[in-house]
Design an enzyme around this catalytic site. Structure first.
Site, PDB file in Angstrom:
ATOM      1  N   ASP A 107       0.830  -1.196   0.000  1.00 44.60           N
ATOM      2  CA  ASP A 107       0.000   0.000   0.000  1.00 44.60           C
ATOM      3  C   ASP A 107       0.870   1.253   0.000  1.00 44.60           C
ATOM      4  O   ASP A 107       1.908   1.293   0.669  1.00 44.60           O
ATOM      5  CB  ASP A 107      -0.908   0.022   1.232  1.00 44.60           C
ATOM      6  CG  ASP A 107      -2.380   0.035   0.869  1.00 44.60           C
ATOM      7  OD1 ASP A 107      -2.760   0.877   0.044  1.00 44.60           O
ATOM      8  OD2 ASP A 107      -3.142  -0.784   1.410  1.00 44.60           O
ATOM      9  N   ASP A 159      -3.510   4.371  -2.509  1.00 39.75           N
ATOM     10  CA  ASP A 159      -4.718   4.632  -1.735  1.00 39.75           C
ATOM     11  C   ASP A 159      -5.355   5.978  -2.084  1.00 39.75           C
ATOM     12  O   ASP A 159      -4.652   6.964  -2.339  1.00 39.75           O
ATOM     13  CB  ASP A 159      -4.343   4.611  -0.243  1.00 39.75           C
ATOM     14  CG  ASP A 159      -5.520   4.869   0.666  1.00 39.75           C
ATOM     15  OD1 ASP A 159      -6.449   4.049   0.657  1.00 39.75           O
ATOM     16  OD2 ASP A 159      -5.512   5.898   1.380  1.00 39.75           O
ATOM     17  N   GLU A 216      -6.628   2.798  -6.125  1.00 40.93           N
ATOM     18  CA  GLU A 216      -7.927   2.652  -5.473  1.00 40.93           C
ATOM     19  C   GLU A 216      -8.856   3.725  -6.025  1.00 40.93           C
ATOM     20  O   GLU A 216      -8.680   4.913  -5.753  1.00 40.93           O
ATOM     21  CB  GLU A 216      -7.807   2.805  -3.958  1.00 40.93           C
ATOM     22  CG  GLU A 216      -9.150   2.593  -3.265  1.00 40.93           C
ATOM     23  CD  GLU A 216      -9.210   3.177  -1.862  1.00 40.93           C
ATOM     24  OE1 GLU A 216     -10.017   2.678  -1.066  1.00 40.93           O
ATOM     25  OE2 GLU A 216      -8.463   4.137  -1.568  1.00 40.93           O
ATOM     26  N   HIS A 246     -11.345  -4.282   2.737  1.00 38.81           N
ATOM     27  CA  HIS A 246     -11.382  -3.901   4.144  1.00 38.81           C
ATOM     28  C   HIS A 246     -12.344  -2.758   4.445  1.00 38.81           C
ATOM     29  O   HIS A 246     -12.470  -2.356   5.613  1.00 38.81           O
ATOM     30  CB  HIS A 246      -9.969  -3.506   4.606  1.00 38.81           C
ATOM     31  CG  HIS A 246      -9.396  -2.346   3.861  1.00 38.81           C
ATOM     32  ND1 HIS A 246      -9.004  -2.436   2.539  1.00 38.81           N
ATOM     33  CD2 HIS A 246      -9.159  -1.073   4.230  1.00 38.81           C
ATOM     34  CE1 HIS A 246      -8.554  -1.261   2.144  1.00 38.81           C
ATOM     35  NE2 HIS A 246      -8.636  -0.418   3.151  1.00 38.81           N
ATOM     36  N   ASP A 247     -13.023  -2.236   3.443  1.00 38.80           N
ATOM     37  CA  ASP A 247     -13.956  -1.127   3.633  1.00 38.80           C
ATOM     38  C   ASP A 247     -15.416  -1.498   3.417  1.00 38.80           C
ATOM     39  O   ASP A 247     -16.297  -0.696   3.728  1.00 38.80           O
ATOM     40  CB  ASP A 247     -13.611   0.022   2.664  1.00 38.80           C
ATOM     41  CG  ASP A 247     -12.325   0.732   3.027  1.00 38.80           C
ATOM     42  OD1 ASP A 247     -12.006   0.812   4.231  1.00 38.80           O
ATOM     43  OD2 ASP A 247     -11.633   1.214   2.104  1.00 38.80           O
TER      44      ASP A 247
END
Length: 536
Positions: free
Chosen positions: A98, A200, A268, A334-335
């Site tokens: 990330d 990100d 992302e 993860h969101d």
């Protein structure tokens, strides 16, 4: 067909806090991840994407970075990171890290210095604005985490901008010194052996230089996310954002040319297809991301689980891709709520077949291969800042520990887990499912093996065959072979007329392999099939 490694790959997302804890402190770490790389190689994935492991006060669990060139002691050391990369490469796995360029932590030395004085050399590393008369906010911009996107600093009498938490001040990508520092972060980790980056929150990277208000969203309804009450036209996907991504692309490519290594750049991007594909790049900005992430499937639920809508999205996406661009698919992360919670256990199996048989690079979220569901977080045990600022939107339930076995802590830790282990871990775990040939884990492993063995699945073309009623069928075709994927999205039996004979290679029920079919193909409720098309 010559392909980049990431085109035929399957990416597996590891949320480091929740994957495996080797130290016993209740939080996952790098040594724990390293100890489970053999499992990932056995499963059949190709690349491991690590959510942030940098030093951080953990306000947003690592997405608030206080040092971009180190590892948080909670996760281990740089030496532990190097050992993980070496072991992954030994097992044939790529490592994707990330990269968080939009904002830092308020504890980063840059911001500590920037907030100390308007004359600080680092002041312009961040986005500052004077108050309006009577101390009012500079404009109406909102934070993704709820409330205004501006926080006032008494010391210097200005507001600073944060697209997320107030303790995540946005970096100013109009400042050339800041840009040089952030590009050097990429070089630092590439030198340590990473094979690519997942970038990100990229759409937030640059804001309108005139700080104009965002517009109201006419489609917003009570109960929707508060952030979505506006159209974020002045805070997302600004023209300067694309130029910044171009600099990241150039940095990664220059390193690749120098070392002979091919690196992937993944962005992302939570956007509709028409905007999403702009992040591939083009004539104006040159090449940008190899894979701006298609998040459409992370919102699939019972209401959108139908053949017509799925087929329409796939065709819209395929048609919108720039020449030479490669698609990608994300089912869970993860969101967003876990797929088995959104769709149910049986439909989650069909969704797995969808994910792993469409054209493009798929991403698997840790534990989805087991059929893990959202965990239950008791009141008062919430850890996610979103849960505190926007009740009902917390992400803790999808970040509970990985289920390795049926012991009280699911084999994740010898200590007290940082989040409660989900209640179904005694049945839904790696140890139990490895022994069960009909388990979700067995289905994923066989799908991954089939994808690896059949070029038509990994790199072949896509063509919709049918999207009638509950049945979604599509062809995947290579140079020498043709496969047909047939998904019954409904809870009732269905059928599909075949234009010729076929042989079933894989069923989501794992019990029809080898069956020869012709004429009318019967489908049980919530069943997916992969067929090899046979010549008459």
């Amino acid at each position: 067909m010559s392909c980049s490694w990431w085109q035929g790959a399957v990416v597996y997302q590891v949320y480091p806090r929740s994957f495996c804890d080797a130290s016993g402190d209740g939080v996952g770490d790098l040594q724990g991840i390293k100890s489970k790389l053999g499992y990932l190689a056995w499963l059949g994935v190709d690349a491991v994407w690590l959510s942030p492991v940098f030093p951080s006060p953990m306000v947003d669990f690592g997405y608030d970075v206080s040092d971009y060139k180190d590892v948080h002691p909670m996760f281990g050391t740089l030496q532990d990171f190097d050992a993980l990369v070496a072991e992954a490469h030994r097992l044939g796995l790529k490592v994707i890290l990330d990269y968080v360029p939009n904002h830092s932590s308020d504890e980063h030395p840059w911001f500590v210095e920037a907030r100390s004085s308007r004359k600080s050399p680092k002041r312009d590393f961040y986005v500052w604005r004077d108050p309006k008369p009577e101390g009012k906010l500079p404009n109406n911009w909102l934070s993704e985490f709820g409330g205004p996107a501006w926080t006032f600093e008494e010391c210097t009498g200005q507001f600073y901008y944060h697209a997320y938490h107030p303790r995540q001040p946005d970096l100013n990508w109009r400042n050339e010194e800041l840009v040089r520092e952030m590009l050097d972060v990429l070089r630092f980790w590439m030198e340590r052996g990473v094979d690519g980056f997942r970038v990100d929150a990229i759409r937030h990277l640059v804001e309108d230089e005139n700080f104009r208000d965002n517009l109201p969203n006419p489609d917003w309804r009570e109960g929707d996310s508060p952030y979505e009450a506006q159209l974020a036209v002045n805070t997302t996907s600004r023209p300067e954002t694309y130029r910044a991504v171009g600099k990241m692309r150039q940095t990664v490519d220059e390193f690749g040319e120098r070392t002979g290594k091919e690196l992937a750049l993944i962005g992302e991007v939570y956007l509709p297809v028409a905007q999403l594909v702009s992040y591939y790049g083009g004539a104006e900005h040159g090449p940008l991301f190899d894979a701006p992430t298609n998040m459409h499937f992370t919102r699939l639920d019972a209401g959108s689980w139908n053949a017509r809508d799925l087929a329409a999205h796939v065709e819209e996406y395929e048609a919108a891709l720039p020449a030479g661009a490669w698609p990608n698919w994300v089912l869970g992360n993860h969101d967003r709520p876990r797929v088995a919670s959104r769709l149910g256990a049986e439909r989650a199996r069909v969704a797995a077949m969808l994910l792993l048989t469409l054209r493009g690079t798929p991403t698997i979220y840790y534990g989805d291969e087991l059929g893990m569901t959202d965990g239950e977080i008791p009141p008062g045990a919430e850890r996610d800042p979103v849960a505190k600022s926007a009740p009902g939107y917390g992400r803790d339930p999808v970040r509970t520990p990985m289920h390795w076995d049926g012991t009280p802590s699911a084999g994740f830790t010898t200590g007290e887990p940082w989040l409660p282990v989900a209640g179904n871990h005694r049945e839904v775990n790696v140890e139990a499912e490895r022994k069960d040939p009909r388990s979700s884990l067995s289905l994923y492993r066989r799908l991954l093996a089939l994808r690896r063995s059949e070029p038509a699945l990994s790199v072949g073309s896509y063509r919709t065959v049918s999207a009638d009623g509950d049945v979604f069928a599509y062809a995947r075709e290579g140079k020498r072979e043709s496969l047909l994927v047939v998904l019954n999205l409904g809870s009732e039996p269905a059928s599909l007329p075949l234009s010729g004979p076929g042989r079933i290679l894989l069923s989501t029920r794992l019990d029809r392999e080898g069956e020869k079919v012709e004429g009318e193909l019967p489908l049980r409720p919530d069943e997916g099939l992969v067929l090899r098309v046979l010549q008459r």
